[in-house]
Scaffold this motif. Structure first.
Motif, short mmCIF file in Angstrom:
data_model
loop_
_atom_site.label_atom_id
_atom_site.label_comp_id
_atom_site.label_asym_id
_atom_site.label_seq_id
_atom_site.Cartn_x
_atom_site.Cartn_y
_atom_site.Cartn_z
N LEU A 3 0.80 -1.20 0.00
CA LEU A 3 0.00 0.00 0.00
C LEU A 3 0.84 1.26 0.00
N SER A 4 2.15 1.12 0.25
CA SER A 4 3.01 2.30 0.18
C SER A 4 3.09 2.84 -1.24
N PHE A 5 2.65 2.05 -2.23
CA PHE A 5 2.66 2.47 -3.63
C PHE A 5 1.30 2.99 -4.08
N ASP A 6 0.37 3.17 -3.15
CA ASP A 6 -0.95 3.70 -3.45
C ASP A 6 -0.80 5.07 -4.13
N PRO A 7 -1.40 5.28 -5.31
CA PRO A 7 -1.26 6.57 -5.98
C PRO A 7 -1.84 7.73 -5.18
N GLN A 8 -2.73 7.43 -4.22
CA GLN A 8 -3.29 8.48 -3.38
C GLN A 8 -2.37 8.84 -2.20
N GLN A 9 -1.26 8.09 -2.04
CA GLN A 9 -0.42 8.30 -0.86
C GLN A 9 0.07 9.73 -0.71
N PRO A 10 0.45 10.43 -1.79
CA PRO A 10 0.86 11.83 -1.61
C PRO A 10 -0.23 12.69 -0.97
N SER A 11 -1.50 12.40 -1.29
CA SER A 11 -2.60 13.13 -0.66
C SER A 11 -2.68 12.82 0.82
N TYR A 12 -2.54 11.52 1.17
CA TYR A 12 -2.57 11.14 2.58
C TYR A 12 -1.42 11.80 3.33
N ASP A 13 -0.26 11.85 2.71
CA ASP A 13 0.90 12.49 3.34
C ASP A 13 0.61 13.96 3.60
N GLN A 14 -0.07 14.60 2.66
CA GLN A 14 -0.39 16.00 2.81
C GLN A 14 -1.38 16.21 3.96
N PHE A 15 -2.38 15.34 4.05
CA PHE A 15 -3.34 15.43 5.14
C PHE A 15 -2.64 15.22 6.48
N GLU A 16 -1.76 14.24 6.53
CA GLU A 16 -1.06 13.93 7.79
C GLU A 16 -0.21 15.12 8.22
N LYS A 17 0.47 15.71 7.28
CA LYS A 17 1.34 16.85 7.60
C LYS A 17 0.52 18.05 8.04
N ALA A 18 -0.67 18.22 7.43
CA ALA A 18 -1.51 19.39 7.73
C ALA A 18 -2.24 19.26 9.06
N THR A 19 -2.46 18.04 9.53
CA THR A 19 -3.33 17.85 10.69
C THR A 19 -2.63 17.34 11.94
N SER A 20 -1.61 16.53 11.81
CA SER A 20 -0.97 15.94 12.99
C SER A 20 -0.11 16.99 13.70
N ARG A 21 -0.49 17.37 14.88
CA ARG A 21 0.20 18.45 15.58
C ARG A 21 1.42 17.97 16.36
N ARG A 22 1.30 16.79 16.97
CA ARG A 22 2.43 16.18 17.70
C ARG A 22 3.09 17.17 18.68
N LYS A 23 2.29 17.87 19.44
CA LYS A 23 2.80 18.85 20.39
C LYS A 23 2.92 18.24 21.78
N ASP A 24 4.07 18.41 22.41
CA ASP A 24 4.24 17.96 23.79
C ASP A 24 3.22 18.68 24.68
N GLY A 25 2.61 17.92 25.57
CA GLY A 25 1.68 18.52 26.52
C GLY A 25 0.33 18.89 25.94
N ASP A 26 0.02 18.45 24.73
CA ASP A 26 -1.30 18.73 24.15
C ASP A 26 -2.37 18.06 25.01
N PRO A 27 -3.23 18.83 25.68
CA PRO A 27 -4.21 18.23 26.59
C PRO A 27 -5.30 17.45 25.89
N LEU A 28 -5.46 17.65 24.57
CA LEU A 28 -6.49 16.95 23.82
C LEU A 28 -5.92 15.77 23.03
N ALA A 29 -4.79 15.25 23.49
CA ALA A 29 -4.15 14.12 22.81
C ALA A 29 -3.69 13.10 23.82
N VAL A 30 -3.54 11.87 23.35
CA VAL A 30 -3.00 10.80 24.18
C VAL A 30 -2.03 9.99 23.33
#
Length: 254
Positions: free
Chosen positions: A50-77
């Motif tokens: 599935l790493s060769f999925d032609p839609q993968q660049p779109s998924y990568d873009q969504f992941e980059k745009a949405t995943s905050r990965r902030k230390d101490g984010d109270p709305l994350a676990v």
């Protein structure tokens, strides 16, 4: 749109970017629907393809745009460096959001979050009016005192769609969730910071074409509705496979 998009050219560019994301998201959703209806998921060994999925660049873009990965984010676990991030857009009056919180999320936490594989980041996405918006601000306020997850689970354990979400009821639930300073909770819930935080989550969701709750992005790949555990397991396996393939490619390229 933000105040920075004041000129016609910037506004046009922003609208074009949003439309491009929406088109890609819809295409991704169709691909997932076809996969789910084709007779089951592939084995984890096959997921590496599935790493060769032609839609993968779109998924990568969504992941980059949405995943905050902030230390101490109270709305994350979960760990900020977990290989897979699940972003959830939800409304406190959404019965399916409640089902996910009560039935599926505990399994995900035990199987993936506690093992360092998955990080879950919550986004307030109120779509059912003022009561939903008030509950979203309340959840943010509970997070200010380190009790977001407890409040989140308390609301979905006790309330169902159509139940009153008045301020006094939310304050009562906050107390049961371990929020110590209820006066500060009320102040925060009704303050401009809570309103801005909820608006930010909403705008993020709308910019990606989110139209219903719950909507999830797992490693950037969209998954809509309170799906059974196996759907999340498959999505996490795919995201892990993509990360492994990418790491292998980077290693071999050195």
């Amino acid at each position: 749109m933000s105040a920075r998009l004041s000129t016609p050219s910037r506004r046009t560019a922003a609208i074009g970017a949003v439309l491009a994301l929406v088109v890609a998201l819809v295409a991704a959703g169709i691909a997932i629907g076809r996969s789910a209806g084709s007779g089951g998921h592939k084995s984890s060994a096959d997921d590496s393809q599935l790493s060769f999925d032609p839609q993968q660049p779109s998924y990568d873009q969504f992941e980059k745009a949405t995943s905050r990965r902030k230390d101490g984010d109270p709305l994350a676990v979960g760990r900020t460096d977990a290989p897979v991030v699940l972003v959830e857009y939800a409304d406190y009056q959404c019965s399916y959001c409640g089902r996910f919180t009560r039935e599926t999320q505990p399994e995900l936490i035990k199987k993936y979050v506690d093992e360092g594989v998955l990080r879950v980041e919550f986004r307030n996405f109120p779509i059912f009016g003022k009561d939903s918006e008030r509950a979203a601000r309340a959840a943010w306020a509970a997070g200010r005192q380190g009790r977001f997850r407890q409040f989140h689970e308390e609301v979905f354990a006790k309330l169902r769609k159509g139940d009153a979400l008045a301020e006094d009821k939310l304050a009562e639930l906050a107390g049961k969730a371990g929020v110590k300073d209820i006066d500060a909770f009320r102040t925060d819930m009704n303050g401009p910071e809570a309103e801005a935080a909820v608006k930010k989550d909403q705008e993020e969701g709308y910019s990606l074409g989110v139209q219903s709750t719950p909507t999830f992005l797992v490693g950037g790949r969209p998954l809509a509705g309170a799906q059974p555990m196996k759907e999340f397991e498959a999505a996490i396996a795919r995201a892990k496979a993509v990360q492994a393939a990418r790491a292998g490619a980077e290693k071999s390229g050195k």
